[in-house]
Design a protein around this motif. Structure first.
Motif, short mmCIF file in Angstrom:
data_model
loop_
_atom_site.label_atom_id
_atom_site.label_comp_id
_atom_site.label_asym_id
_atom_site.label_seq_id
_atom_site.Cartn_x
_atom_site.Cartn_y
_atom_site.Cartn_z
N HIS A 114 -0.85 51.24 15.43
CA HIS A 114 -0.64 52.73 15.34
C HIS A 114 0.46 52.99 16.39
CE1 HIS A 114 -3.38 54.05 18.76
NE2 HIS A 114 -4.01 53.01 18.17
N ASP A 274 -1.54 51.37 24.34
CA ASP A 274 -2.35 51.83 22.96
C ASP A 274 -1.84 52.63 22.11
OD1 ASP A 274 -4.48 52.19 21.14
OD2 ASP A 274 -5.71 53.17 22.57
N ASP A 275 -0.92 52.51 20.88
CA ASP A 275 -1.08 51.06 20.38
C ASP A 275 0.33 50.28 20.32
OD1 ASP A 275 -2.36 48.75 19.29
OD2 ASP A 275 -2.07 49.54 17.38
N GLU A 304 -3.94 57.77 14.53
CA GLU A 304 -5.11 56.98 14.66
C GLU A 304 -6.03 57.55 15.68
OE1 GLU A 304 -7.90 54.09 15.81
OE2 GLU A 304 -6.41 54.86 17.42
N GLU A 305 -5.32 58.15 16.69
CA GLU A 305 -6.08 58.54 18.03
C GLU A 305 -6.64 59.75 17.63
OE1 GLU A 305 -6.48 56.94 20.50
OE2 GLU A 305 -4.80 55.46 20.68
N ASP A 347 -5.06 46.47 16.76
CA ASP A 347 -5.19 47.50 17.69
C ASP A 347 -5.88 46.78 19.15
OD1 ASP A 347 -5.51 50.04 18.97
OD2 ASP A 347 -6.30 50.86 17.11
N VAL A 348 -5.52 47.47 20.03
CA VAL A 348 -6.15 47.09 21.50
C VAL A 348 -7.62 47.17 21.54
CG1 VAL A 348 -4.04 48.01 22.52
CG2 VAL A 348 -6.07 49.31 22.31
MN MN Z 1 -5.43 52.14 19.42
#
Ligand code: MN
Ligand code: MN
Length: 473
Positions: A114, A274-275, A304-305, A347-348
């Motif tokens: 993302h 991120d990200d 995404e967040e 993703d992280v």
């Molecule tokens: Mn993320």
């Protein structure tokens, strides 16, 4: 003595064979890999500086894709192995596909990261004047610790769409010559009451007001002349009226640039890892994928967040619709393609932070410099809200990474019941594909400045590339 010594070395040998190695990742990788990691991260920093918002990241990705021979996807055209296409979803998400030798017949390989990051969005009616200061009202986007945002230099990024169909790109505050903005904080001398509050009460969403000006228009004494002066500057610079804020996507993001961190320059401190720290490796893996076995699709997604809702987020049908188009070209049904598809949700994860060690479970945390982190499941509580990759799929990913000499580790998100979080993995799993999270461990995740290791960034690129190019997954 010599007998004892021999026994010890047998134990050491057996340990080496049976145990997971606890060696520092920096020692496991070659000097050549470290050099390549440092080199890879030079352009990554440039991507960060030019892609602070999802729109800017999409612009960067489309530009890079075009240079690498990607063409805009046409659902009515036939494509063959090695063809490269992209789909731009509303300038806020982008998909890049490299057609494989088997097309979609054996499923597709998905790499999804993302490109939205936590930030302070402007409210629809942001501009006001109070006590001779001009301010912006904001509405924070994503999971932030609000106390981290006051007194950080901020830049304004985004788009103002006008009624005539044109739009204005705004990017002010990053360059040394630009002015910047900030949220103010109370001086410690007067903070007795503030300091006695819990963090969530001391800093709430309505405290995140941004200082943007202080001089009145024409030294005028009329009311709201400081606001008028700001509006006049905006009109002269962008041709916009106050009501144009109503049709704008404007956000305040930290104005500083990505920088090497540490005397040894082994890490990068920046806003928005991120990200983007997975989006950039995914993008590079897509550009480097020449003729894969199965069609490879890299998705740089938005939203995404805030839970992946919205037409540019992973709960939207945009990705599955694209896969359906590719399937149709091959005479396949999308549901049959998805059942055979595999995905790395790039993703992280949270890197172990020794200062906050008690919030982590050391045996199941990811560590800076130990490589790409595979997260079998995320979620919270009793594994709620997560897809949890199967043992079989984990084994297949292990094989690919180990065969290619990729440095990797596993990690959970903190200790059990310590909180939690999620990624887009579950939405892809719900489409009946195999999926697991793989990405970069991050220190200070969601803070204005996050920290990652260069080796981990490079190993995430390598993991994605090897996954894309593996004969079968
Ligand atoms: Mn993320
Ligand atoms: Mn996040």
């Amino acid at each position: 003595m010599s007998e004892e010594k021999k026994e010890k070395s047998q134990a050491a040998q057996l340990k080496e064979k049976l145990f997971i190695s606890k060696k520092n990742g920096c020692i496991k990788v070659s000097e050549e890999d470290i050099r390549k990691a440092d080199e890879f991260c030079e352009e990554y920093k440039n991507f960060l500086n030019n892609g602070k918002t999802e729109r800017e990241a999409v612009a960067y990705a489309v530009e890079a894709a075009k240079i690498a021979g990607f063409e805009e996807f046409d659902p009515y055209k036939q494509y063959g192995a090695g063809d490269r296409v992209y789909v731009n979803n509303r300038n806020k998400a982008v998909m890049l596909a490299v057609i494989g030798k088997n097309g979609t017949h054996n499923g597709v390989r998905l790499g999804i990261a993302h490109i939205d990051s936590p930030r302070l969005d402007l409210k629809p009616n942001p501009l006001y004047e109070t006590n001779n200061l001009a301010m912006f009202k904001t509405h924070y986007y994503g999971g932030i610790k609000k106390y981290q945002w006051p007194t950080v230099p901020l830049a304004l990024h985004g788009v103002v769409a006008l009624k005539d169909g044109s739009s204005i790109n705004v990017c002010i505050g990053d360059s040394e010559d630009d002015p910047c903005f900030c949220v103010t904080d109370l001086l410690p001398h007067l903070a007795v009451d503030q300091m006695s509050k819990t963090m969530t009460k001391a800093f709430n969403g309505e405290h995140l007001n941004v200082l943007i000006g202080s001089r009145p228009f024409n030294r005028d004494e009329e009311s709201e002349s400081v606001k008028l002066n700001i509006m006049n500057i905006l009109f002269e610079k962008y041709g916009m009226l106050e009501e144009d804020f109503l049709s704008a996507d404007l956000a305040l993001v930290p104005s500083f640039r990505a920088r090497d961190l540490g005397f040894d320059r082994s890490m990068i401190g920046a806003y928005g890892h991120d990200d983007k720290v997975c989006a950039y490796p995914a993008l590079m893996a897509a550009l480097d994928a020449r003729i894969p076995e199965s069609t490879v699709i890299t998705v740089l997604t938005d939203r995404e967040e805030i839970g992946s809702d919205g037409n540019t987020g992973m709960k939207s049908t945009y990705m599955i619709d694209f896969i359906a188009d590719l399937a149709k070209i091959d005479g396949e049904e999308v549901r049959h393609v998805m059942a055979k598809s595999t995905c790395l949700s790039a993703d992280v994860n949270a890197a172990f932070d020794p200062t906050y060690a008690s919030e982590f479970e050391a045996n199941n945390s990811s560590y800076i410099n130990n490589g790409a982190v595979i997260t079998k499941y995320t979620g919270s509580g009793g594994k709620y809200s997560t897809s949890d990759a199967s043992a079989e799929y984990m084994a297949r990913i292990r094989r690919i990474l180990d065969d290619a000499g990729v440095l990797w580790q596993t990690g959970e998100l903190g200790k059990v019941d310590g909180g939690g979080g999620g990624t887009i993995a579950k939405f892809v799993a719900n489409l009946n594909a195999d999926v697991v999270d793989l990405g970069v461990p991050v220190l200070s995740m969601h803070a204005p400045m996050e920290v990652v290791s260069k080796i981990d960034v490079y190993m995430t690129y390598r993991a994605l590339y090897e996954f894309y190019m593996a004969e079968n997954v």
